[in-house]
Scaffold this motif. Structure first.
Motif, PDB file in Angstrom:
ATOM      1  N   MET A  62       0.829  -1.206   0.000  1.00 51.93           N
ATOM      2  CA  MET A  62       0.000   0.000   0.000  1.00 51.93           C
ATOM      3  C   MET A  62       0.871   1.267   0.000  1.00 51.93           C
ATOM      4  N   GLY A  63       1.974   1.229   0.734  1.00 53.70           N
ATOM      5  CA  GLY A  63       2.904   2.354   0.712  1.00 53.70           C
ATOM      6  C   GLY A  63       3.544   2.529  -0.660  1.00 53.70           C
ATOM      7  N   PHE A  64       3.888   1.403  -1.289  1.00 58.18           N
ATOM      8  CA  PHE A  64       4.465   1.419  -2.635  1.00 58.18           C
ATOM      9  C   PHE A  64       3.476   2.012  -3.632  1.00 58.18           C
ATOM     10  N   LEU A  65       2.210   1.626  -3.520  1.00 55.82           N
ATOM     11  CA  LEU A  65       1.182   2.161  -4.414  1.00 55.82           C
ATOM     12  C   LEU A  65       0.910   3.629  -4.134  1.00 55.82           C
ATOM     13  N   ALA A  66       1.015   4.043  -2.878  1.00 55.11           N
ATOM     14  CA  ALA A  66       0.736   5.432  -2.503  1.00 55.11           C
ATOM     15  C   ALA A  66       1.716   6.403  -3.157  1.00 55.11           C
ATOM     16  N   GLU A  67       2.894   5.900  -3.532  1.00 54.51           N
ATOM     17  CA  GLU A  67       3.902   6.751  -4.177  1.00 54.51           C
ATOM     18  C   GLU A  67       3.604   6.970  -5.661  1.00 54.51           C
ATOM     19  N   LYS A  68       2.606   6.274  -6.198  1.00 55.13           N
ATOM     20  CA  LYS A  68       2.291   6.342  -7.622  1.00 55.13           C
ATOM     21  C   LYS A  68       0.998   7.109  -7.848  1.00 55.13           C
ATOM     22  N   ASP A  69       0.884   7.713  -9.043  1.00 50.97           N
ATOM     23  CA  ASP A  69      -0.395   8.329  -9.393  1.00 50.97           C
ATOM     24  C   ASP A  69      -1.309   7.245  -9.968  1.00 50.97           C
ATOM     25  N   MET A  70      -2.556   7.571 -10.176  1.00 49.32           N
ATOM     26  CA  MET A  70      -3.547   6.584 -10.598  1.00 49.32           C
ATOM     27  C   MET A  70      -3.156   5.911 -11.913  1.00 49.32           C
ATOM     28  N   GLU A  71      -2.636   6.668 -12.852  1.00 47.54           N
ATOM     29  CA  GLU A  71      -2.233   6.109 -14.140  1.00 47.54           C
ATOM     30  C   GLU A  71      -1.121   5.068 -13.965  1.00 47.54           C
ATOM     31  N   ALA A  72      -0.162   5.369 -13.104  1.00 45.66           N
ATOM     32  CA  ALA A  72       0.946   4.438 -12.853  1.00 45.66           C
ATOM     33  C   ALA A  72       0.458   3.183 -12.134  1.00 45.66           C
ATOM     34  N   ILE A  73      -0.502   3.344 -11.227  1.00 42.04           N
ATOM     35  CA  ILE A  73      -1.065   2.179 -10.529  1.00 42.04           C
ATOM     36  C   ILE A  73      -1.782   1.276 -11.523  1.00 42.04           C
ATOM     37  N   LEU A  74      -2.582   1.871 -12.398  1.00 40.36           N
ATOM     38  CA  LEU A  74      -3.330   1.084 -13.381  1.00 40.36           C
ATOM     39  C   LEU A  74      -2.414   0.374 -14.372  1.00 40.36           C
ATOM     40  N   ALA A  75      -1.255   0.949 -14.646  1.00 38.65           N
ATOM     41  CA  ALA A  75      -0.322   0.366 -15.610  1.00 38.65           C
ATOM     42  C   ALA A  75       0.727  -0.543 -14.956  1.00 38.65           C
ATOM     43  N   MET A  76       0.713  -0.640 -13.625  1.00 37.53           N
ATOM     44  CA  MET A  76       1.767  -1.363 -12.916  1.00 37.53           C
ATOM     45  C   MET A  76       1.828  -2.842 -13.309  1.00 37.53           C
ATOM     46  N   SER A  77       3.051  -3.301 -13.529  1.00 38.43           N
ATOM     47  CA  SER A  77       3.263  -4.696 -13.902  1.00 38.43           C
ATOM     48  C   SER A  77       3.719  -5.502 -12.691  1.00 38.43           C
ATOM     49  N   VAL A  78       3.600  -6.802 -12.819  1.00 36.83           N
ATOM     50  CA  VAL A  78       4.097  -7.707 -11.785  1.00 36.83           C
ATOM     51  C   VAL A  78       5.603  -7.487 -11.626  1.00 36.83           C
ATOM     52  N   GLY A  79       6.281  -7.227 -12.725  1.00 39.85           N
ATOM     53  CA  GLY A  79       7.725  -6.990 -12.696  1.00 39.85           C
ATOM     54  C   GLY A  79       8.117  -5.811 -11.819  1.00 39.85           C
ATOM     55  N   GLU A  80       7.312  -4.756 -11.812  1.00 36.94           N
ATOM     56  CA  GLU A  80       7.597  -3.611 -10.938  1.00 36.94           C
ATOM     57  C   GLU A  80       7.549  -4.024  -9.473  1.00 36.94           C
ATOM     58  N   LEU A  81       6.576  -4.843  -9.130  1.00 36.17           N
ATOM     59  CA  LEU A  81       6.464  -5.318  -7.751  1.00 36.17           C
ATOM     60  C   LEU A  81       7.615  -6.256  -7.414  1.00 36.17           C
ATOM     61  N   VAL A  82       7.971  -7.142  -8.342  1.00 36.55           N
ATOM     62  CA  VAL A  82       9.101  -8.052  -8.141  1.00 36.55           C
ATOM     63  C   VAL A  82      10.375  -7.254  -7.899  1.00 36.55           C
ATOM     64  N   THR A  83      10.614  -6.223  -8.706  1.00 41.82           N
ATOM     65  CA  THR A  83      11.803  -5.372  -8.555  1.00 41.82           C
ATOM     66  C   THR A  83      11.793  -4.673  -7.204  1.00 41.82           C
ATOM     67  N   HIS A  84      10.633  -4.148  -6.806  1.00 40.89           N
ATOM     68  CA  HIS A  84      10.500  -3.471  -5.507  1.00 40.89           C
ATOM     69  C   HIS A  84      10.832  -4.434  -4.365  1.00 40.89           C
ATOM     70  N   ILE A  85      10.259  -5.629  -4.410  1.00 41.72           N
ATOM     71  CA  ILE A  85      10.511  -6.619  -3.355  1.00 41.72           C
ATOM     72  C   ILE A  85      11.979  -7.030  -3.358  1.00 41.72           C
ATOM     73  N   GLY A  86      12.540  -7.230  -4.535  1.00 36.14           N
ATOM     74  CA  GLY A  86      13.952  -7.593  -4.638  1.00 36.14           C
ATOM     75  C   GLY A  86      14.854  -6.540  -4.036  1.00 36.14           C
ATOM     76  N   ARG A  87      14.541  -5.280  -4.284  1.00 32.78           N
ATOM     77  CA  ARG A  87      15.329  -4.170  -3.732  1.00 32.78           C
ATOM     78  C   ARG A  87      15.228  -4.145  -2.213  1.00 32.78           C
ATOM     79  N   ILE A  88      14.014  -4.289  -1.699  1.00 30.96           N
ATOM     80  CA  ILE A  88      13.792  -4.254  -0.252  1.00 30.96           C
ATOM     81  C   ILE A  88      14.487  -5.435   0.428  1.00 30.96           C
ATOM     82  N   THR A  89      14.269  -6.636  -0.106  1.00 36.31           N
ATOM     83  CA  THR A  89      14.851  -7.817   0.536  1.00 36.31           C
ATOM     84  C   THR A  89      16.359  -7.830   0.401  1.00 36.31           C
ATOM     85  N   HIS A  90      16.887  -7.334  -0.715  1.00 38.06           N
ATOM     86  CA  HIS A  90      18.341  -7.266  -0.887  1.00 38.06           C
ATOM     87  C   HIS A  90      18.955  -6.314   0.143  1.00 38.06           C
TER      88      HIS A  90
END
Length: 106
Positions: A62-90
């Motif tokens: 939810m925090g990750f989504l809050a940083e995006k505007d509506m257009e970016a949320i609607l266009a968000m790919s699974v890859g963006e979430l994977v990259t975000h999780i990879g960055r956080i866990t790394h």
């Protein structure tokens, strides 16, 4: 690492929307949550809970989504979430390896 995270997210999505739906469509890094998966807001909440249980409070969907505007949320790919999780866990693993404990959620 990204392949493992993608597989885990795919498993979570199967748990949320059912495998009959996802069997028809392979989830890839380019799969979008809105257009391809048609995820509803309640399903995003369920995904956020599963991510929290699997990766801890540092992976805050939810925090990750809050940083995006509506257009970016609607266009968000699974890859963006994977990259975000990879960055956080790394980062978390690097802190742990350096002997600095990760900040605990209050």
């Amino acid at each position: 690492m990204a392949t493992e995270i993608l597989a885990e997210i795919t498993g979570m999505l199967v748990e949320i929307v059912g495998d009959e739906y996802l069997l028809a469509e392979e989830v890839t890094m380019k799969t979008t949550f809105n257009e391809d998966l048609a995820l509803e807001s309640i399903e995003f909440v369920a995904l956020a809970e599963l991510l929290h249980h699997r990766y801890g409070a540092e992976v805050d969907l939810m925090g990750f989504l809050a940083e995006k505007d509506m257009e970016a949320i609607l266009a968000m790919s699974v890859g963006e979430l994977v990259t975000h999780i990879g960055r956080i866990t790394h980062t978390s693993l690097a802190r742990t390896a350096a002997g600095t404990p990760a900040a605990s959620a209050g």
